[in-house]
Design an enzyme around this catalytic site. Structure first.
Site, PDB file in Angstrom:
ATOM      1  N   LYS B  96      -5.985   0.483   4.423  1.00  0.00           N
ATOM      2  CA  LYS B  96      -4.978   0.399   5.112  1.00  0.00           C
ATOM      3  C   LYS B  96      -4.076   1.582   5.427  1.00  0.00           C
ATOM      4  CE  LYS B  96      -4.784  -4.121   3.121  1.00  0.00           C
ATOM      5  NZ  LYS B  96      -5.290  -4.258   2.213  1.00  0.00           N
ATOM      6  N   ARG B  97      -4.787   2.176   6.592  1.00  0.00           N
ATOM      7  CA  ARG B  97      -3.816   3.934   7.081  1.00  0.00           C
ATOM      8  C   ARG B  97      -3.543   3.227   8.241  1.00  0.00           C
ATOM      9  NH1 ARG B  97      -6.962   4.562   2.585  1.00  0.00           N
ATOM     10  NH2 ARG B  97      -7.249   6.772   2.692  1.00  0.00           N
TER      11      ARG B  97
END
Lengths: 275, 275
Positions: B96-97
């Site tokens: 989930k960057r």
């Protein structure tokens, strides 16, 4: 550290400078070649040179993750070094995490238990569930993305909602009810300085983390003029403009000079705008 | 791996199962206590037991970051083990960057050069700049959050925009122009299965990564009914429902049985819904 302690640190140092540790070893000065951990050697020298002028450090996780486990080890050593040498300095892990439920809880443990940073940057896309676990740690902070300084902020952050608000305004309005001014701050890009007036309508009392001064072109004076509140309420970040101001063996000394220059400007701005 | 190769793997195994490696050592079976790297020992056993039934593994970075550098080392070992033993299996780093510019580039290097995963989950909040660096790697993928399965998806993802679309629809409409069906997929929670019809109007041909079947309550049949396209177009993730189905010394065997059950249901669903 709570918001009053952070404000007191700002008054002591006459500075609201955050130094971004976006340490790219490709840019390391030659004199550090051959060191056992050149990324840490760079950080240590930069920290020692800039600590008198900074109230905050912000290691950017991407620059450590690039080196896998060794990079995370360097991140850990950097945090430990700041804690040991400069215990009154606030540390933000710039990680832009954002997940939910038990995953979000794990990220909170990673940063607030495995690491001991004061704050983590978070993306609000998935809503409250993303932020909640970070708010349950006393004196720790969630730093929520609101309005960023990049061109594609227009893609979603600036989209107008049916209720007439921009998305970033909805993020401010909603998320400011989740926590307090002692555990929540917001990322607001400095290139959007004029929009700080709007942002202050939604979050008059929160601290704002403002990147984008210097290399990205934002004006420190404009940030202070539009964004400062009665307890300063600003942490202005500079990364490349300080840490890569010089690439010779004088790199740390020059970083210190650049940080000192910003601190001096901040001193004046505190006199002018702190109400 | 491109989308055609992924589809062929799905047809070979008659499965579109992604096993989520959300490995929490607090839940490790007693029989692994005393191992030198119990998190990796668990993963290795789970992978060997489930690989015949899975086309994808999804290590969840939070569960490794919780252990600092040692955890990242375990993540790296896990990816290397899958690559060596099961080279046709797709690997998604669930991270989930979401950052911009040179930071986003560093994250892309972290996952596609330092690590060798096929895909990374990304948050779209900051727009195109977040995703662009990930799209420049051949046969690598950006997996963009669209509509997630958590209650607070309503906070922002479901907000209605002035143009009549929900935010997640705007994300689909905009971001589907950035890349192709060979380098972009979307996260769509299984508890939102009925909304897959709407989602398919925006991205008829993209692969969707669907978490939330099992522990979070989504129905596999509904996901296939509303979401499957002519090349399957689905990777359905199960984490706890498989990897923690049993906590005795039979944990891996039972995980294999659970994965096999899901594969058998997926086989039927491919017969029924693949058009």
């Amino acid at each position: 550290m709570n918001s009053q302690q952070l404000f007191e640190a700002i008054l002591r140092k006459r500075s609201f400078l955050c130094v971004g540790l976006d340490t790219d070893i490709r840019k390391n000065p030659e004199c550090l070649q051959g060191k056992s951990d050149p990324q840490f050697a760079f950080n240590k020298a930069i920290i020692d040179a800039t600590a008198p002028y900074a109230v905050c450090y912000k290691p950017n996780l991407a620059f450590y993750e690039e080196h896998g486990a060794a990079g995370i080890s360097c991140f850990e050593k950097t945090v430990a070094y700041i804690r040991a040498q400069y215990p009154d300095i606030f540390i933000i892990a710039d990680a832009k995490r954002g997940d939910i439920g038990n995953t979000s809880q794990m990220y909170a443990r990673a940063f607030f238990e495995q690491s001991t940073v004061d704050a983590v940057t978070l993306s609000p896309y998935m809503g409250y569930d993303t932020v909640a676990p970070f708010l349950s740690y006393p004196d720790k902070w969630a730093v929520i993305l609101a309005l960023t300084s990049n061109p594609s902020a227009a893609d979603f952050e600036m989209q107008e909602l049916a209720n007439g608000r921009k998305l970033y305004e909805q993020v401010l309005a909603t998320s400011s009810t989740w926590g307090t001014t002692d555990n929540t701050m917001y990322v607001v890009g400095a290139t959007q300085a004029a929009m700080l007036e709007t942002i202050r309508k939604w979050v008059p009392d929160h601290f704002l983390l403002v990147p984008g001064v210097g290399a990205q072109g934002g004006s420190l004076e404009a940030v202070a003029r539009y964004g400062m509140n009665s307890r300063c309420g600003l942490l202005v970040n500079s990364s490349r403009g300080i840490i890569y101001a010089d690439r010779s063996e004088r790199f740390a000394e020059v970083a210190g000079i650049k940080a000192h220059e910003m601190q001096q400007e901040m001193d004046s701005l505190l006199t002018q705008y702190l109400r």
